[in-house]
Write an enzyme that holds these catalytic residues in place. Structure first.
Site, PDB file in Angstrom:
ATOM      1  N   ASN A 208      25.754  -7.148 -18.709  1.00 48.18           N
ATOM      2  CA  ASN A 208      24.783  -7.916 -19.486  1.00 48.18           C
ATOM      3  C   ASN A 208      25.509  -8.841 -20.450  1.00 48.18           C
ATOM      4  O   ASN A 208      26.737  -8.905 -20.445  1.00 48.18           O
ATOM      5  CB  ASN A 208      23.825  -6.971 -20.230  1.00 48.18           C
ATOM      6  N   GLY A 271      23.997   3.354 -32.434  1.00 47.53           N
ATOM      7  CA  GLY A 271      24.083   2.940 -31.044  1.00 47.53           C
ATOM      8  C   GLY A 271      23.741   1.479 -30.853  1.00 47.53           C
ATOM      9  O   GLY A 271      22.614   1.138 -30.487  1.00 47.53           O
ATOM     10  N   ALA A 273      25.423  -0.476 -28.707  1.00 54.48           N
ATOM     11  CA  ALA A 273      25.864  -0.903 -27.380  1.00 54.48           C
ATOM     12  C   ALA A 273      24.683  -1.229 -26.473  1.00 54.48           C
ATOM     13  O   ALA A 273      23.647  -0.566 -26.509  1.00 54.48           O
ATOM     14  CB  ALA A 273      26.727   0.178 -26.738  1.00 54.48           C
ATOM     15  N   ASP A 277      21.381   0.144 -17.866  1.00 54.26           N
ATOM     16  CA  ASP A 277      20.391   1.175 -17.543  1.00 54.26           C
ATOM     17  C   ASP A 277      20.626   1.782 -16.167  1.00 54.26           C
ATOM     18  O   ASP A 277      20.222   2.919 -15.912  1.00 54.26           O
ATOM     19  CB  ASP A 277      18.981   0.574 -17.602  1.00 54.26           C
ATOM     20  N   LYS A 287      36.544  -5.287  -1.243  1.00 51.51           N
ATOM     21  CA  LYS A 287      35.511  -6.278  -1.522  1.00 51.51           C
ATOM     22  C   LYS A 287      34.507  -6.305  -0.378  1.00 51.51           C
ATOM     23  O   LYS A 287      34.880  -6.427   0.789  1.00 51.51           O
ATOM     24  CB  LYS A 287      36.149  -7.663  -1.696  1.00 51.51           C
ATOM     25  N   ASP A 305      20.793   8.356 -20.784  1.00 49.93           N
ATOM     26  CA  ASP A 305      20.337   7.719 -22.025  1.00 49.93           C
ATOM     27  C   ASP A 305      21.250   8.195 -23.148  1.00 49.93           C
ATOM     28  O   ASP A 305      21.082   9.294 -23.694  1.00 49.93           O
ATOM     29  CB  ASP A 305      18.882   8.115 -22.288  1.00 49.93           C
ATOM     30  N   ILE A 307      21.822   7.308 -26.344  1.00 49.01           N
ATOM     31  CA  ILE A 307      21.319   7.568 -27.698  1.00 49.01           C
ATOM     32  C   ILE A 307      20.488   8.837 -27.744  1.00 49.01           C
ATOM     33  O   ILE A 307      20.544   9.612 -28.710  1.00 49.01           O
ATOM     34  CB  ILE A 307      20.529   6.344 -28.232  1.00 49.01           C
ATOM     35  N   LYS A 341      13.049   9.040 -28.331  1.00 47.24           N
ATOM     36  CA  LYS A 341      14.469   9.373 -28.258  1.00 47.24           C
ATOM     37  C   LYS A 341      14.887  10.461 -29.242  1.00 47.24           C
ATOM     38  O   LYS A 341      15.979  11.015 -29.127  1.00 47.24           O
ATOM     39  CB  LYS A 341      15.324   8.125 -28.521  1.00 47.24           C
TER      40      LYS A 341
END
Length: 393
Positions: A208, A271, A273, A277, A287, A305, A307, A341
């Site tokens: 990302n 957290g 970062a 996902d 490759k 997950d 956190i 959470k």
């Protein structure tokens, strides 16, 4: 990070004086107002005009300059400054300070200065290791003066050893530490930052746009405030304060393991970062060839997950703070994450802040919702830390 700070820069007479010009430039870039005092010997290595051009201020060189004394005498200079840096701090400068000799403007200012002082020595290694120099350094440290360096390396004289002026960026890091409230001494903070990367084959990855900038700033600021800080850093996360313990990771699984290990029993876990996902169900060697296909289907598996895992550790951090990057319904979605959470607070921000120079958002706890005004990411980091410190658990 030095906005609103007045820094008096003392320049000693050594070949390293030319590197002090870069230090002056970086201080101004950090927002400080800088005024320079040069010894006569320093003026033999670099001209006062160089520092005047960099700082936009008159450079002070003579104790008995009547014009300067009327406008900004040595007492006023010492009172104007929030901190003093002397770079290079030569053996001669260190000796005069240790023995209270006030025979020039810089040494006279130092007699009356009641503010943080940072000395950055630079000299021949034999001079640095001389018994007299070592005794003088001990004496100045006992009076509360801070030192950085010298570092080891090749010197202008052709010799190698301990005698090089520390890097200007390192000098600024130590200055920031001197000027920062040490209210977090004795606390242990763990922060994760940056993106994670999930490999598909040995070339392609899933990731990302996160840069890790805010996490690195949070780590640096809390370290300067006295905390014992561990930064779990994803790829590309910027460097932080030298005292921060950095653990570099790549995948979400690696980040989870590092966070679980460091987070046990910490006072605070943040957290920041942007953890992937999902990961590829199968990682290929080499490759993967495109071939003639126009459609490629891959199977993805959900990553743990992180956190939530930290919030449910047996030796859970006292405060667990999550981040929620949202495109819309920011506070509503953050409130859901807060409850789901099991964390103590969530910082909600907009996805447009990812990779941007500025940021803002909302700080949500179980009792409060506070708007974090948009500004530089350094200002945002300071605002977040203030909210975490004030969070009543």
């Amino acid at each position: 990070m030095l906005r609103g700070k007045n820094i008096l820069l003392g320049v000693g007479g050594g070949i390293a004086a030319y590197r002090t010009a870069e230090l002056a430039r970086l201080l101004i870039k950090q927002g400080a107002e800088v005024r320079c005092v040069m010894t006569r010997s320093a003026c033999e290595f670099i001209t006062p005009l160089s520092f005047q051009a960099l700082t936009g201020e008159k450079v002070h060189t003579e104790l008995f300059d009547l014009t300067s004394e009327q406008a900004m005498g040595h007492i006023q200079l010492a009172r104007w400054a929030d901190a003093i840096i002397i770079a290079p701090a030569t053996a001669g400068v260190i000796s005069r300070l240790a023995h209270g000799i006030a025979d020039d403007l810089l040494s006279t200012i130092m007699l009356v200065a009641k503010i943080p002082v940072l000395l950055a020595p630079a000299m021949n290694p034999s001079m640095w290791h001389a018994d007299a120099t070592r005794a003088n350094v001990i004496s100045l440290k006992q009076r509360g003066m801070a030192f950085i360096g010298p570092t080891c390396g090749e010197l202008a004289c052709g010799e190698s050893g301990a005698g090089r002026l520390s890097e200007p960026s390192a000098i600024i890091s130590d200055l920031l530490s001197l000027l920062t409230n040490k209210q977090l001494v004795g606390e242990r903070w763990v922060i994760n930052a940056g993106p994670t990367i999930e490999a598909w084959d040995e070339v392609r990855t899933l990731s990302n746009r996160a840069t890790g900038t805010l996490g690195a700033l949070l780590a640096s600021q809390t370290a300067m405030m006295g905390a014992d800080v561990t930064l779990i850093a994803g790829p590309g996360t910027p460097l932080s304060h030298p005292s921060v313990k950095r653990v570099d990771v790549e995948s979400a699984a690696e980040m989870l393991t590092a966070c679980q290990s460091a987070g046990q029993g910490a006072q605070v876990f943040i957290g920041t970062a942007a953890v992937s996902d999902f990961r590829f169900a199968q990682r290929s060697k080499g490759k993967i060839k495109r071939g003639d296909t126009h459609l490629m289907q891959v199977e993805l598996l959900a990553n743990p997950d992180i956190i939530a895992e930290i919030a449910h550790l047996e030796k859970r951090p006292v405060k667990v703070i999550a981040f929620a990057a949202e495109a819309k319904n920011h506070t509503k979605n953050a409130r859901i994450k807060l409850l789901k959470k099991g964390v103590d607070a969530v910082i909600a921000n907009d996805i447009s802040n990812m990779g941007a120079a500025k940021g803002g958002g909302w700080f949500l706890s179980h009792e409060h919702e506070i708007k974090l005004n948009s500004g530089s990411k350094q200002m945002l980091a300071e605002a977040i830390i203030d909210q975490i410190i004030g969070l009543d658990i």
